[in-house]
Design a protein around this motif. Structure first.
Motif, PDB file in Angstrom:
ATOM      1  N   ILE A 158       2.020  -8.617   1.744  1.00 51.38           N
ATOM      2  CA  ILE A 158       1.311  -7.946   0.595  1.00 51.38           C
ATOM      3  C   ILE A 158       0.326  -8.797  -0.212  1.00 51.38           C
ATOM      4  CG2 ILE A 158       3.018  -8.837  -0.915  1.00 51.38           C
ATOM      5  CD1 ILE A 158       1.566  -5.643  -1.313  1.00 51.38           C
ATOM      6  N   SER A 159       0.642 -10.155   0.130  1.00 48.93           N
ATOM      7  CA  SER A 159      -0.384 -10.759  -0.628  1.00 48.93           C
ATOM      8  C   SER A 159      -1.738 -10.840   0.166  1.00 48.93           C
ATOM      9  CB  SER A 159       0.028 -12.354  -1.017  1.00 48.93           C
ATOM     10  OG  SER A 159       0.173 -13.120   0.207  1.00 48.93           O
ATOM     11  N   SER A 160      -1.884 -10.867   1.570  1.00 53.12           N
ATOM     12  CA  SER A 160      -2.868 -10.796   2.205  1.00 53.12           C
ATOM     13  C   SER A 160      -3.938  -9.686   1.801  1.00 53.12           C
ATOM     14  CB  SER A 160      -2.457 -10.489   3.759  1.00 53.12           C
ATOM     15  OG  SER A 160      -2.120  -9.318   3.937  1.00 53.12           O
ATOM     16  N   TYR A 161      -3.450  -8.618   1.354  1.00 52.26           N
ATOM     17  CA  TYR A 161      -4.526  -7.498   0.882  1.00 52.26           C
ATOM     18  C   TYR A 161      -5.101  -7.781  -0.310  1.00 52.26           C
ATOM     19  CZ  TYR A 161      -1.290  -4.400   3.667  1.00 52.26           C
ATOM     20  OH  TYR A 161      -0.858  -3.880   4.650  1.00 52.26           O
ATOM     21  N   SER A 162      -4.554  -8.707  -1.288  1.00 54.71           N
ATOM     22  CA  SER A 162      -5.525  -9.340  -2.314  1.00 54.71           C
ATOM     23  C   SER A 162      -6.197 -10.407  -1.616  1.00 54.71           C
ATOM     24  CB  SER A 162      -4.719 -10.058  -3.407  1.00 54.71           C
ATOM     25  OG  SER A 162      -5.088 -10.613  -4.545  1.00 54.71           O
ATOM     26  N   GLY A 163      -5.790 -11.100  -0.624  1.00 52.20           N
ATOM     27  CA  GLY A 163      -6.580 -12.204  -0.119  1.00 52.20           C
ATOM     28  C   GLY A 163      -7.892 -11.300   0.612  1.00 52.20           C
ATOM     29  N   GLU A 164      -7.805 -10.301   1.279  1.00 56.21           N
ATOM     30  CA  GLU A 164      -8.801  -9.434   1.937  1.00 56.21           C
ATOM     31  C   GLU A 164      -9.931  -8.885   0.847  1.00 56.21           C
ATOM     32  OE1 GLU A 164      -7.492  -6.120   4.245  1.00 56.21           O
ATOM     33  OE2 GLU A 164      -5.775  -7.470   5.323  1.00 56.21           O
ATOM     34  N   LEU A 165      -9.146  -8.454  -0.408  1.00 55.07           N
ATOM     35  CA  LEU A 165     -10.182  -7.985  -1.432  1.00 55.07           C
ATOM     36  C   LEU A 165     -11.061  -9.004  -2.025  1.00 55.07           C
ATOM     37  CD1 LEU A 165      -9.033  -5.585  -4.300  1.00 55.07           C
ATOM     38  CD2 LEU A 165     -10.328  -7.802  -4.842  1.00 55.07           C
ATOM     39  N   MET A 166     -10.416 -10.357  -2.254  1.00 56.17           N
ATOM     40  CA  MET A 166     -11.260 -11.386  -2.740  1.00 56.17           C
ATOM     41  C   MET A 166     -12.269 -11.878  -1.829  1.00 56.17           C
ATOM     42  SD  MET A 166     -10.664 -12.012  -5.904  1.00 56.17           S
ATOM     43  CE  MET A 166     -11.267 -13.624  -6.031  1.00 56.17           C
ATOM     44  N   SER A 167     -11.630 -11.976  -0.561  1.00 58.09           N
ATOM     45  CA  SER A 167     -12.623 -12.325   0.696  1.00 58.09           C
ATOM     46  C   SER A 167     -13.973 -11.648   0.646  1.00 58.09           C
ATOM     47  CB  SER A 167     -11.757 -12.093   1.906  1.00 58.09           C
ATOM     48  OG  SER A 167     -12.697 -12.516   2.999  1.00 58.09           O
TER      49      SER A 167
END
Length: 281
Positions: A158-167
């Protein structure tokens, strides 16, 4: 879920703080100039960090100007702005719009629905200017929302989606720093999501909202578990940061990555412990 990438003011020199504040004010004024006063409500420290980072990396021509703030009109302030500030302001407002849509769909927060009405025309212009980027950001947020609706609790996923967004936000242009910036944004995005969930766990449980820590919150080593995860995220983020050829304001950026983010975590942890102690008295 923004507002966690902060400075540690106590460890900054006065001059460094003044520079940081001038970028913060510059972003605030740019939001107002480009999208109106309602957009200033979306201002946050995370995007100020990104503005400092990209400015330090690409070194655009930066204007330094004095101005009077309508909220504090008795004295003059300094603002720093450049073409990156315009990009950050647009992305800042677009993310706020997406988050408001998400809050309305998940929790039916009327204030969020009303706010989207005031900024929707500005958002249309941003989508027209950055069609590919805004489409990617919308897809990422939809995937995150779908995962939450399934009541899945894998914090890494679930945190990886926030990671993709910030990326995606970190990718100001396609160049030799793309991979480094992408990875830095990814791990910082995961950090933001995790610490946000950590801070909101009691509130979310009380309201019946989704939180990935629901099943482990009462574990004895919960705080230490979260701290270990956050340490890994910030360590990876800092590793990528040190690969970037940034000289300008590098001490401010290091203050944020090596100290500011932890000051926020410690404040949340200490507040939680204090509440627990008061309950047990």
């Amino acid at each position: 879920m923004f507002g966690y990438v902060l400075i540690n003011k106590e460890e900054l020199k006065f001059k460094e703080y003044d520079v940081y504040k001038s970028y913060y004010c510059g972003l605030c004024q740019t939001l107002n100039n480009r999208s109106g006063r309602f957009s200033q409500l979306t201002l946050n420290y995370d995007m100020t960090f990104l503005q400092l980072l990209l400015t330090g990396l690409y070194e655009p021509e930066t204007k330094i100007e004095s101005f009077r703030c309508k909220l504090h009109p008795l004295k003059k302030y300094i603002k720093r702005t450049n073409k990156i500030t315009d990009y950050i302001a647009d992305m800042n407002l677009f993310l706020a719009y997406l988050n408001c849509i998400d809050d309305w769909e998940d929790e039916k927060k009327l204030s969020r629905k009303i706010y989207t009405f005031f900024i929707k025309n500005k958002v249309k212009k941003i989508k027209k200017k950055y069609p590919e980027k805004t489409e990617k950001l919308e897809k990422i947020l939809r995937k995150s929302s779908d995962y939450e609706k399934k009541k899945e609790y894998d914090i890494d996923i679930i945190s990886s989606y926030s990671g993709e967004l910030m990326s995606e936000l970190f990718l100001y242009k396609e160049d030799e720093w793309k991979e480094c910036l992408s990875r830095m944004g990814f791990f910082l995005g995961k950090y933001i999501y995790i610490i946000d969930a950590y801070e909101d766990i009691e509130k979310d449980l009380k309201k019946g909202n989704y939180n990935p820590f629901k099943e482990i919150y009462k574990n004895e080593d919960f705080d230490n578990f979260v701290e270990r995860i956050l340490t890994m995220m910030i360590s990876e983020c800092a590793r990528e940061f040190e690969n970037l050829p940034i000289i300008e304001d590098v001490d401010i950026l290091r203050n944020i990555l090596y100290s500011g983010v932890w000051a926020k975590f410690k404040a949340i942890r200490n507040k939680r412990r204090q509440v627990e102690e008061e309950k047990n008295d």
